[in-house]
Enzyme design. Sequence first.
Site, PDB file in Angstrom:
ATOM      1  N   PRO A 262       0.826  -1.217   0.000  1.00  0.00           N
ATOM      2  CA  PRO A 262       0.000   0.000   0.000  1.00  0.00           C
ATOM      3  C   PRO A 262       0.865   1.273   0.000  1.00  0.00           C
ATOM      4  CG  PRO A 262      -0.389  -1.299   2.012  1.00  0.00           C
ATOM      5  CD  PRO A 262       0.635  -2.033   1.196  1.00  0.00           C
TER       6      PRO A 262
ATOM      7  N   GLU B 247       0.085  -6.694   9.021  1.00  0.00           N
ATOM      8  CA  GLU B 247       0.231  -5.235   9.056  1.00  0.00           C
ATOM      9  C   GLU B 247       1.310  -4.733   8.109  1.00  0.00           C
ATOM     10  OE1 GLU B 247      -1.682  -2.611  10.463  1.00  0.00           O
ATOM     11  OE2 GLU B 247      -2.876  -4.445  10.276  1.00  0.00           O
TER      12      GLU B 247
ATOM     13  N   ARG C  26      -1.386  -8.594 -21.151  1.00  0.00           N
ATOM     14  CA  ARG C  26      -2.011  -8.043 -22.357  1.00  0.00           C
ATOM     15  C   ARG C  26      -1.008  -7.356 -23.268  1.00  0.00           C
ATOM     16  NH1 ARG C  26      -7.291  -7.918 -22.403  1.00  0.00           N
ATOM     17  NH2 ARG C  26      -7.218  -6.165 -23.840  1.00  0.00           N
TER      18      ARG C  26
ATOM     19  N   ASP D 240      -6.514   0.139 -27.392  1.00  0.00           N
ATOM     20  CA  ASP D 240      -7.120   0.126 -26.073  1.00  0.00           C
ATOM     21  C   ASP D 240      -7.177   1.533 -25.519  1.00  0.00           C
ATOM     22  OD1 ASP D 240      -8.484  -1.237 -24.092  1.00  0.00           O
ATOM     23  OD2 ASP D 240      -7.210  -2.984 -24.431  1.00  0.00           O
TER      24      ASP D 240
HETATM   25  C1  9D3 Z   1      -2.869   0.621   9.138  1.00  0.00           C
HETATM   26  C2  9D3 Z   1      -2.110   0.999   7.939  1.00  0.00           C
HETATM   27  N1  9D3 Z   1      -2.341   0.156   6.775  1.00  0.00           N
HETATM   28  C3  9D3 Z   1      -1.492   0.686   5.656  1.00  0.00           C
HETATM   29  C4  9D3 Z   1      -2.279   1.557   4.755  1.00  0.00           C
HETATM   30  C5  9D3 Z   1      -1.971  -1.232   7.030  1.00  0.00           C
HETATM   31  C6  9D3 Z   1      -2.043  -2.157   5.890  1.00  0.00           C
HETATM   32  C7  9D3 Z   1      -3.103  -2.180   4.991  1.00  0.00           C
HETATM   33  C8  9D3 Z   1      -3.170  -3.131   3.994  1.00  0.00           C
HETATM   34  C9  9D3 Z   1      -1.038  -3.107   5.750  1.00  0.00           C
HETATM   35  C10 9D3 Z   1      -1.122  -4.038   4.749  1.00  0.00           C
HETATM   36  C11 9D3 Z   1      -2.184  -4.064   3.879  1.00  0.00           C
HETATM   37  C12 9D3 Z   1      -2.260  -5.111   2.831  1.00  0.00           C
HETATM   38  N2  9D3 Z   1      -2.308  -4.541   1.483  1.00  0.00           N
HETATM   39  C13 9D3 Z   1      -1.373  -4.831   0.593  1.00  0.00           C
HETATM   40  O1  9D3 Z   1      -0.480  -5.594   0.874  1.00  0.00           O
HETATM   41  C14 9D3 Z   1      -1.397  -4.176  -0.708  1.00  0.00           C
HETATM   42  C15 9D3 Z   1      -2.277  -3.170  -1.243  1.00  0.00           C
HETATM   43  C16 9D3 Z   1      -3.423  -2.507  -0.718  1.00  0.00           C
HETATM   44  O2  9D3 Z   1      -3.899  -2.724   0.406  1.00  0.00           O
HETATM   45  N3  9D3 Z   1      -4.030  -1.558  -1.505  1.00  0.00           N
HETATM   46  C17 9D3 Z   1      -3.595  -1.262  -2.749  1.00  0.00           C
HETATM   47  N4  9D3 Z   1      -2.527  -1.853  -3.279  1.00  0.00           N
HETATM   48  C18 9D3 Z   1      -1.892  -2.812  -2.531  1.00  0.00           C
HETATM   49  S1  9D3 Z   1      -0.539  -3.642  -3.021  1.00  0.00           S
HETATM   50  C19 9D3 Z   1      -0.426  -4.497  -1.619  1.00  0.00           C
END
Ligand code: 9D3
Length: 246
Positions: free
Chosen positions: A85, A112, A150, A165
């Site tokens: 994220p 987390e 793709r 596309d």
């Molecule tokens: C409390 C803070 N959070 C971070 C924004 C904790 C958190 C959220 C989601 C920790 C890990 C995750 C798991 N998500 C992913 O590994 C992830 C992800 C996503 O949640 N949204 C968009 N792209 C991706 S790529 C990997």
Amino acid sequence: MRIDVVTIFPELFAPFVTTSLIGRARDAGLLEIEVHDLRNSTVDRHRVVDDEPYGGGGGMVMIAPPWIRAAREHGAGARRILMSPQGTPLTDAKVRELAREDALLLLCGRYEGVDERVRRLVADEEISVGDYVLSGGELPAMVLVEAISRYVPGVVGLPSSVEQDSFRRGLLDHPHYTRPAVVEGLEVPEVLRSGDHAAIEAWRRREAVRATLEKRPDLLARADLTRDERTELASLRACKVGQGTE
Ligand code: 9D3
């Protein structure tokens, strides 16, 4: 292209890698996708992949050593990407760039988060699929694999579908219609049944510009428009202002 994925939930990928476009590309030898269980890269009896965070706080953090072993086992010579994220949001430009690589290693975290040393030691970059919270990197990795596939030559039957596309030109797609000709009183636009190919093409371009102006005006600044489309856009904007919808 070869893609290796590391995850604690390899079973999430089973139907994805064997079905439809990706399954066919794999059978045809255009894509080699292998999914690996992170736990196979542990060395302790309990195959532990997480631990409590230094500094305290809720939730568990994925420990670095299994990731480092997995990256050595499956990522030699590959571009190594941590799905996270905190990553750079995925774009069509990034997808096209990655499609030119020979090998990718996708690391999918859970809990987390992943120990910061994984990022430092085994990830060339971090990619997110958007600003919303998911439970792990598995769905984002599938999004990335499908988008990249793709652009791998031969994966999509007609290269023209990839070329045309919508995102390549920075416009949304025009509306589509198929039989029946009338659905609950709604008819297919006359021009599409006229057989006049030039008129149909002009209608589709105009509707693509219109749809983009209505739904994603932010795309228009960077869209690759012809002079006719610019003119069309100006008149659509004038209409919109006249109708007071903006
Ligand atoms: C409390 C803070 N959070 C971070 C924004 C904790 C958190 C959220 C989601 C920790 C890990 C995750 C798991 N998500 C992913 O590994 C992830 C992800 C996503 O949640 N949204 C968009 N792209 C991706 S790529 C990997």
